[in-house]
Design an enzyme around this catalytic site. Structure first.
Site, PDB file in Angstrom:
ATOM      1  N   THR A 272       0.859  -1.213  -0.015  1.00 34.78           N
ATOM      2  CA  THR A 272       0.154  -0.143   0.078  1.00 34.78           C
ATOM      3  C   THR A 272       0.788   1.289  -0.112  1.00 34.78           C
ATOM      4  O   THR A 272       0.667   2.247  -0.871  1.00 34.78           O
ATOM      5  CB  THR A 272      -0.957  -0.070   1.261  1.00 34.78           C
ATOM      6  OG1 THR A 272      -1.741  -1.240   1.138  1.00 34.78           O
ATOM      7  CG2 THR A 272      -1.708   1.292   1.191  1.00 34.78           C
ATOM      8  N   TRP A 275       2.633   1.461  -3.318  1.00 33.33           N
ATOM      9  CA  TRP A 275       1.578   1.894  -4.390  1.00 33.33           C
ATOM     10  C   TRP A 275       1.524   3.376  -4.561  1.00 33.33           C
ATOM     11  O   TRP A 275       1.366   3.880  -5.709  1.00 33.33           O
ATOM     12  CB  TRP A 275       0.240   1.467  -4.105  1.00 33.33           C
ATOM     13  CG  TRP A 275      -0.706   1.697  -4.980  1.00 33.33           C
ATOM     14  CD1 TRP A 275      -1.117   0.904  -6.234  1.00 33.33           C
ATOM     15  CD2 TRP A 275      -1.617   2.514  -4.994  1.00 33.33           C
ATOM     16  NE1 TRP A 275      -2.144   1.343  -6.936  1.00 33.33           N
ATOM     17  CE2 TRP A 275      -2.437   2.583  -6.182  1.00 33.33           C
ATOM     18  CE3 TRP A 275      -1.992   3.735  -4.123  1.00 33.33           C
ATOM     19  CZ2 TRP A 275      -3.440   3.713  -6.346  1.00 33.33           C
ATOM     20  CZ3 TRP A 275      -2.786   4.791  -4.611  1.00 33.33           C
ATOM     21  CH2 TRP A 275      -3.805   4.621  -5.551  1.00 33.33           C
ATOM     22  N   HIS A 276       1.812   4.139  -3.432  1.00 34.92           N
ATOM     23  CA  HIS A 276       1.745   5.601  -3.606  1.00 34.92           C
ATOM     24  C   HIS A 276       2.885   6.125  -3.987  1.00 34.92           C
ATOM     25  O   HIS A 276       2.858   7.331  -4.503  1.00 34.92           O
ATOM     26  CB  HIS A 276       1.565   6.038  -2.229  1.00 34.92           C
ATOM     27  CG  HIS A 276      -0.151   5.918  -1.534  1.00 34.92           C
ATOM     28  ND1 HIS A 276      -0.583   4.855  -1.134  1.00 34.92           N
ATOM     29  CD2 HIS A 276      -1.180   6.772  -1.459  1.00 34.92           C
ATOM     30  CE1 HIS A 276      -1.816   4.954  -0.707  1.00 34.92           C
ATOM     31  NE2 HIS A 276      -2.242   5.994  -1.154  1.00 34.92           N
ATOM     32  N   GLY A 277       4.046   5.556  -4.197  1.00 37.43           N
ATOM     33  CA  GLY A 277       5.212   6.383  -4.462  1.00 37.43           C
ATOM     34  C   GLY A 277       6.358   5.191  -4.283  1.00 37.43           C
ATOM     35  O   GLY A 277       6.617   4.382  -3.420  1.00 37.43           O
ATOM     36  N   PHE A 428       0.444   9.725  -8.318  1.00 40.25           N
ATOM     37  CA  PHE A 428       0.224   8.167  -7.958  1.00 40.25           C
ATOM     38  C   PHE A 428      -0.261   7.243  -9.197  1.00 40.25           C
ATOM     39  O   PHE A 428      -0.234   6.255  -8.997  1.00 40.25           O
ATOM     40  CB  PHE A 428      -0.366   7.969  -6.677  1.00 40.25           C
ATOM     41  CG  PHE A 428      -0.008   8.721  -5.685  1.00 40.25           C
ATOM     42  CD1 PHE A 428       1.472   8.904  -5.197  1.00 40.25           C
ATOM     43  CD2 PHE A 428      -0.800   9.543  -4.537  1.00 40.25           C
ATOM     44  CE1 PHE A 428       1.799   9.684  -4.215  1.00 40.25           C
ATOM     45  CE2 PHE A 428      -0.458  10.279  -3.756  1.00 40.25           C
ATOM     46  CZ  PHE A 428       0.944  10.551  -3.432  1.00 40.25           C
TER      47      PHE A 428
END
Length: 428
Positions: A272, A275-277, A428
């Site tokens: 998670t 996934w954002h960066g 993102f």
């Protein structure tokens, strides 16, 4: 970007048909390998290569892997549309939906622009019927306009004004950052990211209603959560549900004992975060949340249920400190900022405050805090239960419509006068 979307539509459309014809694993692997492949190449190749380069420096090999990937541009919204299309092929594989045999309809789903680049993540099953039979009416169009204006106002009037102070606070040299500035800065950032992202989701949901689509809700007052577990049921709901349905449960969820559950949580929240960066700060942000989810499962949730006030403060504190990692460019910047949150020695630079803590920021903070609670919803509910023929209800409709027009005009003024202010989740 357009070519990548078309390629994604062709691959996943074909994968769905392959699965439908009985070659289930071939179609599934084709879709997953393609989507994860483009995601890894465009988003993570430089991060992976730069870490290998750093490791080789430590080992004395001195090979530069990263320069080959430094010029790769990140396609906008790639994390969103790859997850959407993977959910389609996985659902076809599981037999939850039938493969779409009309490429135009499927391409419409893949390239549906309102939510394409920053969510909410819309699963094919959620709009399968509306792709063929759009539900368009004047009432839905009005609701869509209203939702769009509310979302735009969240972004332009609250998020952007909060960003003015938050950006300044996170740009301060460490020796000039005081405890007061740090706390106001992180609170401003918490409101900025919430109203920025939920504002985009509102705009996407509003545009969807105008075009005859019903997109899922993505936020439900996350800052009133009484635990981190509850926070993730209220924050970025479509992403949380995606990871739960397509990763956490297939890993075994909480069905194989406590230790396996904790391992699964660590895996899910590591991903998670990434996934954002593609950065260590995002990974730590994800692990930070995963750690407190484990602590709550170890028994802390029973204590939180006994003390409501404690649970609110605990959740806010964990979330705010987590946002420091999310906002910072490096781990050292995040660490220094967190230390400043509890530093009583550094004197506050009041000239900084006079310049950046403007009336607009103060108003945005006050309204932002109020709207982060269900207060506005309670007011709407109060009027909506009134008789539609009553004077009170008619007055409410007039005031509500005029308020929307005023908000729209104010946003237009801000857009015309302000500099470029992209949505945070675009990257993102």
């Amino acid at each position: 970007m357009v070519l990548l979307l078309l390629l994604s539509a062709i691959v996943d459309f074909s994968a769905g048909l392959v699965i439908q014809r009985g070659y289930k694993k071939v179609g599934l692997y084709l879709s997953i390998l393609f989507n994860l492949g483009i995601l890894c190449y465009f988003k993570y190749s430089y991060f992976i290569a730069s870490n290998f380069t750093n490791l080789s420096d430590v080992l004395g090999v001195n090979i530069d892997y990263s320069s080959k990937f430094i010029n790769i541009a990140l396609p906008i919204g790639i994390s969103f549309f790859t997850f959407q299309t993977m959910s389609y092929t996985i659902d076809v594989y599981r037999g939850k939906v039938q493969a779409n045999k009309n490429f135009i309809d499927f391409a419409c789903y893949v390239t549906l622009f309102p939510q394409l680049i920053a969510g909410p993540i819309v699963r094919y099953a959620e709009i399968e019927t509306e792709l063929q039979h759009k539900n368009i009416s004047l009432d839905r169009f009005y609701d869509g306009c209203r939702r769009f204006i509310i979302g735009l106002s969240k972004k332009m009037l609250i998020a952007n004004n909060c960003a003015f102070f938050a950006d300044a606070a996170f740009s301060l040299p460490n020796n000039e950052l005081s405890m007061l500035v740090a706390w106001v800065g992180i609170i401003c950032y918490a409101l900025q990211i919430y109203f920025d992202f939920s504002g985009y989701s509102d705009m996407a949901i509003g545009l969807g209603l105008m075009f005859g689509f019903t997109f899922p809700e993505n936020f439900n007052y996350p800052y009133i959560a009484k635990s981190i577990r509850e926070f993730w049921k209220r924050w970025h709901i479509t992403l949380s549900n995606w990871f739960k349905d397509y990763l956490y449960i297939p890993l075994g969820g909480n069905r194989q004992g406590a230790t396996k559950t904790y391992i699964n949580l660590i895996i899910v929240f590591s991903l998670t975060g990434l996934w954002h960066g593609a950065s260590w700060t995002f990974l730590i942000w994800g692990l930070w949340h995963g750690l407190f989810l484990i602590i709550e499962r170890l028994g802390f949730d029973a204590i939180l249920k006994k003390y409501n006030v404690l649970s609110y403060f605990y959740t806010l504190l964990v979330v705010l400190i987590g946002w420091v990692f999310f906002r910072s460019d490096t781990i050292s910047q995040a660490t220094n900022f967190i230390l400043k949150l509890f530093d009583f020695k550094t004197q506050t630079n009041y000239e900084f405050f006079d310049f950046y803590f403007t009336k607009e920021v103060i108003i945005a903070l006050i309204i932002g805090v109020c709207l982060a609670t269900p207060l506005y919803k309670y007011i709407l509910d109060y009027f909506n239960v009134k008789s539609k023929q009553s004077t009170t209800y008619k007055s409410y409709l007039v005031i509500n419509s005029l308020s929307l027009l005023l908000l729209f005009w104010t946003c237009y003024y801000y857009i015309a006068t302000n500099a470029y202010n992209p949505f945070i989740y675009f990257k993102f």
